[in-house]
Write an enzyme that holds these catalytic residues in place. Structure first.
Site, PDB file in Angstrom:
ATOM      1  N   ASP A 285       0.844  -1.198   0.000  1.00  0.00           N
ATOM      2  CA  ASP A 285       0.000   0.000   0.000  1.00  0.00           C
ATOM      3  C   ASP A 285       0.879   1.248   0.000  1.00  0.00           C
ATOM      4  OD1 ASP A 285       0.903   0.288   2.614  1.00  0.00           O
ATOM      5  OD2 ASP A 285      -1.074   0.534   3.471  1.00  0.00           O
TER       6      ASP A 285
ATOM      7  N   HIS B  87       5.246   7.501   4.923  1.00  0.00           N
ATOM      8  CA  HIS B  87       5.386   8.417   6.060  1.00  0.00           C
ATOM      9  C   HIS B  87       6.859   8.565   6.416  1.00  0.00           C
ATOM     10  CE1 HIS B  87       1.081   8.197   6.537  1.00  0.00           C
ATOM     11  NE2 HIS B  87       1.156   6.880   6.600  1.00  0.00           N
TER      12      HIS B  87
ATOM     13  N   GLY C   4       1.377   1.889   8.366  1.00  0.00           N
ATOM     14  CA  GLY C   4       2.003   1.593   7.084  1.00  0.00           C
ATOM     15  C   GLY C   4       3.460   1.978   7.018  1.00  0.00           C
TER      16      GLY C   4
END
Length: 165
Positions: free
Chosen positions: A31, A35, A50
């Protein structure tokens, strides 16, 4: 690392691998949540889920194949044919006139050390920093154009994907 689903224990990892090997999983994908480390450094659960993964997914999977965990053919099924079938993606996974000519050339014997410094993502880091993998992409062609060669990003291409409805 905070990600979903949370694969934290050996039992979790083994269960996921069993699902992959027993054809219970149709797709392996990232996905790609790019970050920054600063964003991820907060206090749980206030940090985003994630990790960055689009650049490291294929090398990690090739390393699993090199170590006998699954076949190279199964990687193609899970990372190309599976998404095409499940999402009904148009003009992919065939090299013929009228299709997009998207493919990646890999060297299954190339040993490569994944590093934070080589990440093209805005995140600038990877959970696989300093991991050595066997098998690495050496060229990526998108819509008939070479966009990556020998680790160098030559061109960024972003076009909407078409779907058979």
């Amino acid at each position: 690392i905070k990600w979903n689903p949370a694969i934290k224990t050996e039992y979790d990892k083994n269960g996921l691998w069993q699902a992959v090997l027993n054809d219970k999983i149709d797709i392996i994908a990232s996905d790609h949540a790019p970050h920054t480390l600063e964003e991820k450094s907060g206090i749980y659960p206030g940090t985003p889920s994630g990790t960055p993964g689009v650049q490291t997914l294929l090398p990690v999977m090739l390393d699993h194949a090199a170590n006998g965990k699954l076949s190279y053919e199964r990687i193609v099924d899970l990372m190309a044919y599976g998404p095409k079938k499940v999402h009904k993606i148009k003009n992919k996974c065939v090299i013929t006139e009228g299709y997009d000519a998207d493919f990646t050339v890999v060297d299954p014997n190339l040993i490569h050390k994944i590093t934070n410094e080589e990440q093209a993502s805005k995140s600038g880091w990877t959970p696989y920093n300093n991991k050595e993998v066997k098998g690495y992409p050496v060229m990526t062609i998108i819509r008939g154009k070479v966009v990556m060669k020998n680790g160098k990003l030559l061109e960024r291409q972003a076009k909407p994907i078409e779907f058979d409805i």
